[in-house]
Design an enzyme around this catalytic site. Structure first.
Site, PDB file in Angstrom:
ATOM      1  N   LYS A 148      13.456  -0.922  14.090  1.00  0.00           N
ATOM      2  CA  LYS A 148      12.794  -0.222  15.213  1.00  0.00           C
ATOM      3  C   LYS A 148      13.155   1.257  15.221  1.00  0.00           C
ATOM      4  CE  LYS A 148      14.098  -0.585  19.563  1.00  0.00           C
ATOM      5  NZ  LYS A 148      14.320   0.820  20.001  1.00  0.00           N
ATOM      6  N   HIS A 189      19.513  -7.585  18.574  1.00  0.00           N
ATOM      7  CA  HIS A 189      20.860  -7.381  18.032  1.00  0.00           C
ATOM      8  C   HIS A 189      21.381  -8.661  17.373  1.00  0.00           C
ATOM      9  CE1 HIS A 189      21.003  -4.263  21.382  1.00  0.00           C
ATOM     10  NE2 HIS A 189      21.336  -3.556  20.331  1.00  0.00           N
ATOM     11  N   GLY A 216      25.821  -2.005  22.602  1.00  0.00           N
ATOM     12  CA  GLY A 216      25.920  -3.064  23.605  1.00  0.00           C
ATOM     13  C   GLY A 216      24.606  -3.285  24.329  1.00  0.00           C
TER      14      GLY A 216
END
Ligand code: PAF
Length: 308
Positions: free
Chosen positions: A170, A41, A35
């Site tokens: 990443k 994302h 989240g």
């Protein structure tokens, strides 16, 4: 987009899609997250859509991958905003389980004992051990982090049963370990890597960037600049790995607010450090603490054979 909390509801929602006329061979792509979503994302969600008819995202802040004194309690939890972002990015299902859904031990034993039991249980499975690679770099700074991460990712894979799972580049060490675990436990699952998404300053997007004020954001921008200096040294003047590290380190010398933890070059196929005889594609890793926020980043670097 539907939000599901229990494993049974998630399964029913996926089955419902599969049962639609003409959807028998429906492919599912999965994007696990904790989240506090950002553009990075959302790029994973869009990547997932390239591969599958049904895109499932999970949001679960996994207690097993946080150590004592880390930011589990203060980790940003922004479910409503995340739902809106996922809708706009075109996700189909959001799985936002409680801790009891992921770790039933917590329902039986309470939070502290249940989490300890779940941790102990996952240690019994050799494929969930991050091993020597999991004890280096991020694993050296965050003992137990990667074992806890593998435990939850495997559990989520069991629940979602995806055909594809998408992870950001990443977290390169995480991705390396997930690929290895998935090859052992989920051989039919395809792990997809999505490129790092960066701010205009070059800073890699991360949920933890929310902890940084304007001054810290500026400092953090130097991490990717150091990586770029290293890349340029290798790819334009043929610098060897040790010189590349020195060049990148020198770039950070004027930035004492970024407390460098490691700057390293690894072979992406083994995650082992490389030496000056290495040729081919390496990965340059960096980790630094800015204020009290730990940041990581990486960049691929191509080392050519020396010309005769
Ligand atoms: O990268 C993350 O956000 C987490 O480590 C993951 C893969 C969702 C597991 O909790």
């Amino acid at each position: 987009m539907k939000t599901l909390v229990t494993a049974a509801d998630l399964q029913a929602a996926i089955d419902e899609e599969r049962d639609l006329p003409g959807c028998a061979g429906l492919k599912v792509a999965f994007v696990p997250t904790m989240g506090a979503l950002h553009e990075g994302h959302l790029s994973l969600v869009r990547k997932a859509r390239e591969y599958a008819d049904l895109v499932v995202v999970s949001i679960f802040v996994n207690p097993l991958q946080f150590g004592a004194g880390e930011d589990f309690d203060k980790y940003p939890r922004t479910l409503e905003a995340d739902e809106a972002l996922l809708e706009s990015a075109g996700a189909d299902l959001l799985f936002a389980p409680t801790v009891e859904v992921i770790y039933p031990e917590v329902g039986e034993l309470g939070v502290a004992a249940g989490i300890a039991a779940a941790r102990a249980q996952s240690k019994l499975n050799p494929a969930l051990k991050s091993g020597p690679v999991g004890a280096t770099f991020e694993g050296a700074a965050r003992p137990g982090h990667f074992d806890g991460m593998l435990a939850v990712v495997a559990r989520l894979f069991e629940l979602v049963k995806p055909d594809f799972a998408v992870f950001g580049a990443k977290d390169a060490q995480q991705l390396f370990l997930i690929r290895r675990m998935a090859a052992d436990l989920f051989p039919d699952l395809h792990i997809i890597e999505a490129p790092i998404v960066r701010e205009a300053s070059g800073l890699a997007m991360s949920s933890r960037n929310r902890y940084l004020d304007q001054a810290a954001l500026e400092v953090a921008g130097h991490l990717s600049k150091a990586l770029k200096v290293g890349k340029a040294a290798a790819e334009t003047i043929g610098a060897k790995p040790s010189l590349v590290i020195n060049a990148a380190r020198a770039r950070l010398e004027g930035v004492p607010e970024a407390k460098l933890d490691y700057l390293a070059l690894v072979d992406p196929s083994s995650f082992e450090p490389i030496d000056d005889s290495f040729t081919g594609r390496a990965l340059m890793l960096i980790a630094a603490v800015v204020g009290s926020t730990r940041l990581i980043d990486n960049l691929t670097i191509d080392f050519q054979e020396p010309s005769a």
